[in-house]
Scaffold this motif. Structure first.
Motif, PDB file in Angstrom:
ATOM      1  N   ILE A  95       0.828  -1.204   0.000  1.00  0.00           N
ATOM      2  CA  ILE A  95       0.000   0.000   0.000  1.00  0.00           C
ATOM      3  C   ILE A  95       0.865   1.258   0.000  1.00  0.00           C
ATOM      4  CG2 ILE A  95      -0.276   0.379   2.487  1.00  0.00           C
ATOM      5  CD1 ILE A  95      -3.082   0.456  -0.127  1.00  0.00           C
ATOM      6  N   GLU A  96       2.028   1.228   0.645  1.00  0.00           N
ATOM      7  CA  GLU A  96       2.938   2.366   0.582  1.00  0.00           C
ATOM      8  C   GLU A  96       3.508   2.531  -0.824  1.00  0.00           C
ATOM      9  OE1 GLU A  96       5.980   2.194   3.564  1.00  0.00           O
ATOM     10  OE2 GLU A  96       4.791   3.475   4.892  1.00  0.00           O
ATOM     11  N   SER A  97       3.813   1.424  -1.477  1.00  0.00           N
ATOM     12  CA  SER A  97       4.349   1.480  -2.833  1.00  0.00           C
ATOM     13  C   SER A  97       3.307   2.008  -3.809  1.00  0.00           C
ATOM     14  CB  SER A  97       4.816   0.084  -3.265  1.00  0.00           C
ATOM     15  OG  SER A  97       5.831  -0.400  -2.407  1.00  0.00           O
ATOM     16  N   GLN A  98       2.033   1.708  -3.545  1.00  0.00           N
ATOM     17  CA  GLN A  98       0.966   2.232  -4.407  1.00  0.00           C
ATOM     18  C   GLN A  98       0.955   3.757  -4.368  1.00  0.00           C
ATOM     19  OE1 GLN A  98      -2.948   1.747  -2.897  1.00  0.00           O
ATOM     20  NE2 GLN A  98      -3.956   1.975  -4.866  1.00  0.00           N
ATOM     21  N   ALA A  99       1.134   4.336  -3.198  1.00  0.00           N
ATOM     22  CA  ALA A  99       1.137   5.797  -3.081  1.00  0.00           C
ATOM     23  C   ALA A  99       2.301   6.417  -3.844  1.00  0.00           C
ATOM     24  CB  ALA A  99       1.202   6.194  -1.607  1.00  0.00           C
ATOM     25  N   LEU A 100       3.409   5.667  -3.983  1.00  0.00           N
ATOM     26  CA  LEU A 100       4.586   6.172  -4.689  1.00  0.00           C
ATOM     27  C   LEU A 100       4.605   5.763  -6.157  1.00  0.00           C
ATOM     28  CD1 LEU A 100       7.245   5.321  -1.936  1.00  0.00           C
ATOM     29  CD2 LEU A 100       6.231   7.560  -2.403  1.00  0.00           C
ATOM     30  N   LEU A 101       3.551   5.053  -6.615  1.00  0.00           N
ATOM     31  CA  LEU A 101       3.492   4.508  -7.979  1.00  0.00           C
ATOM     32  C   LEU A 101       4.682   3.595  -8.273  1.00  0.00           C
ATOM     33  CD1 LEU A 101       2.285   7.610 -10.056  1.00  0.00           C
ATOM     34  CD2 LEU A 101       0.929   5.700  -9.199  1.00  0.00           C
ATOM     35  N   ALA A 102       5.184   2.926  -7.230  1.00  0.00           N
ATOM     36  CA  ALA A 102       6.314   2.013  -7.383  1.00  0.00           C
ATOM     37  C   ALA A 102       5.788   0.623  -7.718  1.00  0.00           C
ATOM     38  CB  ALA A 102       7.153   1.991  -6.111  1.00  0.00           C
ATOM     39  N   THR A 103       5.384   0.448  -8.964  1.00  0.00           N
ATOM     40  CA  THR A 103       4.779  -0.835  -9.350  1.00  0.00           C
ATOM     41  C   THR A 103       5.763  -1.988  -9.276  1.00  0.00           C
ATOM     42  OG1 THR A 103       5.221  -0.315 -11.686  1.00  0.00           O
ATOM     43  CG2 THR A 103       3.050   0.262 -10.810  1.00  0.00           C
ATOM     44  N   GLY A 104       7.051  -1.700  -9.415  1.00  0.00           N
ATOM     45  CA  GLY A 104       8.043  -2.769  -9.284  1.00  0.00           C
ATOM     46  C   GLY A 104       8.030  -3.378  -7.898  1.00  0.00           C
ATOM     47  N   GLN A 105       7.925  -2.514  -6.881  1.00  0.00           N
ATOM     48  CA  GLN A 105       7.864  -3.005  -5.506  1.00  0.00           C
ATOM     49  C   GLN A 105       6.565  -3.761  -5.254  1.00  0.00           C
ATOM     50  OE1 GLN A 105       8.575   0.217  -2.766  1.00  0.00           O
ATOM     51  NE2 GLN A 105      10.460   0.859  -3.773  1.00  0.00           N
ATOM     52  N   ILE A 106       5.467  -3.268  -5.812  1.00  0.00           N
ATOM     53  CA  ILE A 106       4.182  -3.952  -5.632  1.00  0.00           C
ATOM     54  C   ILE A 106       4.253  -5.363  -6.216  1.00  0.00           C
ATOM     55  CG2 ILE A 106       1.745  -3.929  -6.270  1.00  0.00           C
ATOM     56  CD1 ILE A 106       1.902  -0.868  -6.277  1.00  0.00           C
ATOM     57  N   ILE A 107       4.764  -5.457  -7.437  1.00  0.00           N
ATOM     58  CA  ILE A 107       4.853  -6.768  -8.087  1.00  0.00           C
ATOM     59  C   ILE A 107       5.792  -7.687  -7.313  1.00  0.00           C
ATOM     60  CG2 ILE A 107       5.562  -7.965 -10.189  1.00  0.00           C
ATOM     61  CD1 ILE A 107       4.741  -5.422 -11.724  1.00  0.00           C
ATOM     62  N   PHE A 108       6.900  -7.134  -6.822  1.00  0.00           N
ATOM     63  CA  PHE A 108       7.832  -7.955  -6.047  1.00  0.00           C
ATOM     64  C   PHE A 108       7.166  -8.500  -4.790  1.00  0.00           C
ATOM     65  CE2 PHE A 108      11.236  -8.540  -2.910  1.00  0.00           C
ATOM     66  CZ  PHE A 108      12.059  -9.415  -3.614  1.00  0.00           C
ATOM     67  N   GLY A 109       6.388  -7.653  -4.104  1.00  0.00           N
ATOM     68  CA  GLY A 109       5.681  -8.129  -2.918  1.00  0.00           C
ATOM     69  C   GLY A 109       4.691  -9.231  -3.248  1.00  0.00           C
TER      70      GLY A 109
END
Length: 257
Positions: free
Chosen positions: A215-229
């Motif tokens: 959810i923190e990565s979503q706020a930063l638009l860090a889709t790479g981190q979201i996918i990694f999680g």
């Protein structure tokens, strides 16, 4: 290739890995080829880089450990309540008639709907997250175990009575051994569902865990981190699934006969 024809272990492994390879290739072509904007979907290389940063600089290993603890804790609590109650419901029809309507009703209630209430009752600490997983798992296990025990072969029960077994002996010496492999398989399946519940619990009012990172990565638009999680969750679930299967084969060898 014919209907219901079994596949060898080596062929199954190759086919299973082939899908993952093709999936990653399609993902790479779509992102690296410019067909999908990287703002909305990170490419595989960026995902690996972001994942390495999470692990080495942002303490993501501790988040993984917290999430695993929550899943295991809530799931074990659910199993400790659900398995004995399910066995009793399957063995004794009056017990089933008493509990089954409520259990059938409760199993359709989404665990996510309880999150606001659980936050009011238990706060945003670990208890709330354990309860979300508990509620999401316990009713499913109860009903599935009850059905499994209730479908035990009647000839086994009748043979035990003929040999002088009592009611307690029927449960202890017939019903539980006959259904233990299937109950273990039920627990393996519900453990996979527990992973969906923990992410729901961590998306709201959490300061740690994989869901919190997503959810923190979503706020930063860090889709790479979201996918990694998401991939980490899948890998942990896959490993736990294999471990469950191995434990079942070790504990219940008669099932293979």
């Amino acid at each position: 290739m014919r209907p219901l024809q079994p596949v060898g272990r080596s062929a199954r492994l190759v086919l299973g890995l082939s899908f993952f390879v093709l999936f990653v290739l399609a993902w790479a072509v779509a992102t690296l080829g410019g067909f999908v904007p990287r703002t909305f979907l990170a490419d595989p290389v960026t995902m690996v880089q972001d994942g390495w940063l999470l692990l080495t600089r942002f303490g993501f290993l501790s988040d993984i450990g917290v999430t695993v603890w929550r899943v295991v804790g809530g799931f074990v609590l659910a199993a400790l309540v659900a398995v004995p109650l399910g066995v009793l419901m399957g063995a004794y029809k009056p017990v089933e008639a008493f509990f089954e309507p409520f259990v059938s009703f409760a199993r359709y209630l989404p665990a996510s709907a309880f999150v606001p209430l659980l936050i009011l009752w238990a706060g945003i600490g670990e208890t709330q997250k354990l309860l979300v997983i508990f509620i999401g798992s316990v009713f499913q296990i109860i009903l599935m175990v009850a059905v499994t025990v209730g479908n035990t072969r009647r000839d086994l029960v009748e043979a035990a009575y003929t040999l002088g077994a009592r009611d307690s002996g029927i449960i202890r010496r017939v019903l539980i051994p006959a259904t233990a492999p299937d109950i273990a398989e039920i627990l393996r399946l519900v453990l996979g569902w527990a992973w969906t519940y923990v992410i729901v619990a961590e998306l709201i009012g959490s300061s740690s865990g994989i869901g919190h990172m997503i959810i923190e990565s979503q706020a930063l638009l860090a889709t790479g981190q979201i996918i990694f999680g998401i991939i980490v969750i899948g890998l942990i679930g896959l490993v736990s699934d294999f471990l469950f299967k191995a434990a079942n084969r070790l504990l219940f060898p008669w099932k293979l006969a």
